[in-house]
Design an enzyme around this catalytic site. Structure first.
Site, PDB file in Angstrom:
ATOM      1  N   GLY A  48      -4.446  -7.370   0.165  1.00 24.00           N
ATOM      2  CA  GLY A  48      -4.334  -8.819   0.232  1.00 24.00           C
ATOM      3  C   GLY A  48      -4.120  -9.379   1.619  1.00 24.00           C
ATOM      4  O   GLY A  48      -4.204 -10.582   1.828  1.00 24.00           O
ATOM      5  N   HIS A  49      -3.818  -8.515   2.592  1.00 16.34           N
ATOM      6  CA  HIS A  49      -3.553  -9.009   3.944  1.00 16.34           C
ATOM      7  C   HIS A  49      -4.811  -8.835   4.791  1.00 16.34           C
ATOM      8  O   HIS A  49      -5.025  -7.789   5.388  1.00 16.34           O
ATOM      9  CB  HIS A  49      -2.362  -8.266   4.557  1.00 16.34           C
ATOM     10  CG  HIS A  49      -1.814  -8.951   5.764  1.00 16.34           C
ATOM     11  ND1 HIS A  49      -2.075  -8.532   7.044  1.00 16.34           N
ATOM     12  CD2 HIS A  49      -1.017 -10.050   5.879  1.00 16.34           C
ATOM     13  CE1 HIS A  49      -1.451  -9.321   7.897  1.00 16.34           C
ATOM     14  NE2 HIS A  49      -0.809 -10.250   7.215  1.00 16.34           N
ATOM     15  N   PHE A  50      -5.624  -9.845   4.774  1.00 17.21           N
ATOM     16  CA  PHE A  50      -6.882  -9.870   5.501  1.00 17.21           C
ATOM     17  C   PHE A  50      -7.779  -8.679   5.142  1.00 17.21           C
ATOM     18  O   PHE A  50      -8.066  -7.829   5.989  1.00 17.21           O
ATOM     19  CB  PHE A  50      -6.676  -9.910   7.020  1.00 17.21           C
ATOM     20  CG  PHE A  50      -5.639 -10.895   7.491  1.00 17.21           C
ATOM     21  CD1 PHE A  50      -5.559 -12.173   6.951  1.00 17.21           C
ATOM     22  CD2 PHE A  50      -4.744 -10.551   8.471  1.00 17.21           C
ATOM     23  CE1 PHE A  50      -4.620 -13.091   7.405  1.00 17.21           C
ATOM     24  CE2 PHE A  50      -3.795 -11.458   8.933  1.00 17.21           C
ATOM     25  CZ  PHE A  50      -3.729 -12.725   8.393  1.00 17.21           C
TER      26      PHE A  50
END
Length: 142
Positions: A48-50
């Protein structure tokens, strides 16, 4: 390697997916630790983080430093089996991105520690480059 991940789990209460230390390579009782996190790209936070530009969240680098600090404190006989809570951080600077394939070296040195409350100097490196610096604060469960 002085301690592997199973030996680390015998000291600190963190577990997957939130255990952010793979091994301990240096440890001086009650004083300092150098821990390692191999950033593989398979960690859950990368979903979910980039996802198109994977970079380890800065707050998780800071958390990894705090977990390394917890290893120092929770090895002290009177604090074994307790939880070291992250109580704050001052002068935090993120200097470079941490990406899959990097090896994060987490160096923590206790500055002050009394009655279960302490402050430590913390630096995370990739290679020779400091990627995060902070003064972290912690309190041990009573």
């Amino acid at each position: 390697m002085l301690y592997n991940q199973e030996q680390i789990k015998a000291v600190i209460p963190h577990r997957d997916p939130f255990l952010l230390i793979d091994e301990i390579e240096e440890y001086v009782e009650k004083e300092s630790v150098t821990a390692i996190k191999h950033v593989t790209g398979e960690e859950d936070f990368f979903r979910g983080h980039f996802p198109e530009y994977k970079v380890m969240p800065g707050v998780l680098i800071l958390e990894a430093l705090a977990q390394a600090g917890a290893f120092i404190v929770l090895n002290i006989e009177e604090y074994k089996g307790k939880i070291a809570f992250f109580a704050g951080a001052d002068d935090v600077k993120w200097r470079k991105q941490v990406k899959p394939g990097d090896t994060l070296r987490l160096c923590v040195k206790v500055d002050k520690f009394k009655l279960g409350i302490g402050i430590a100097d913390a630096v995370a490196y990739v290679g020779q480059d400091a990627v995060c610096t902070a003064k972290i604060k912690f309190a041990v469960q009573r």
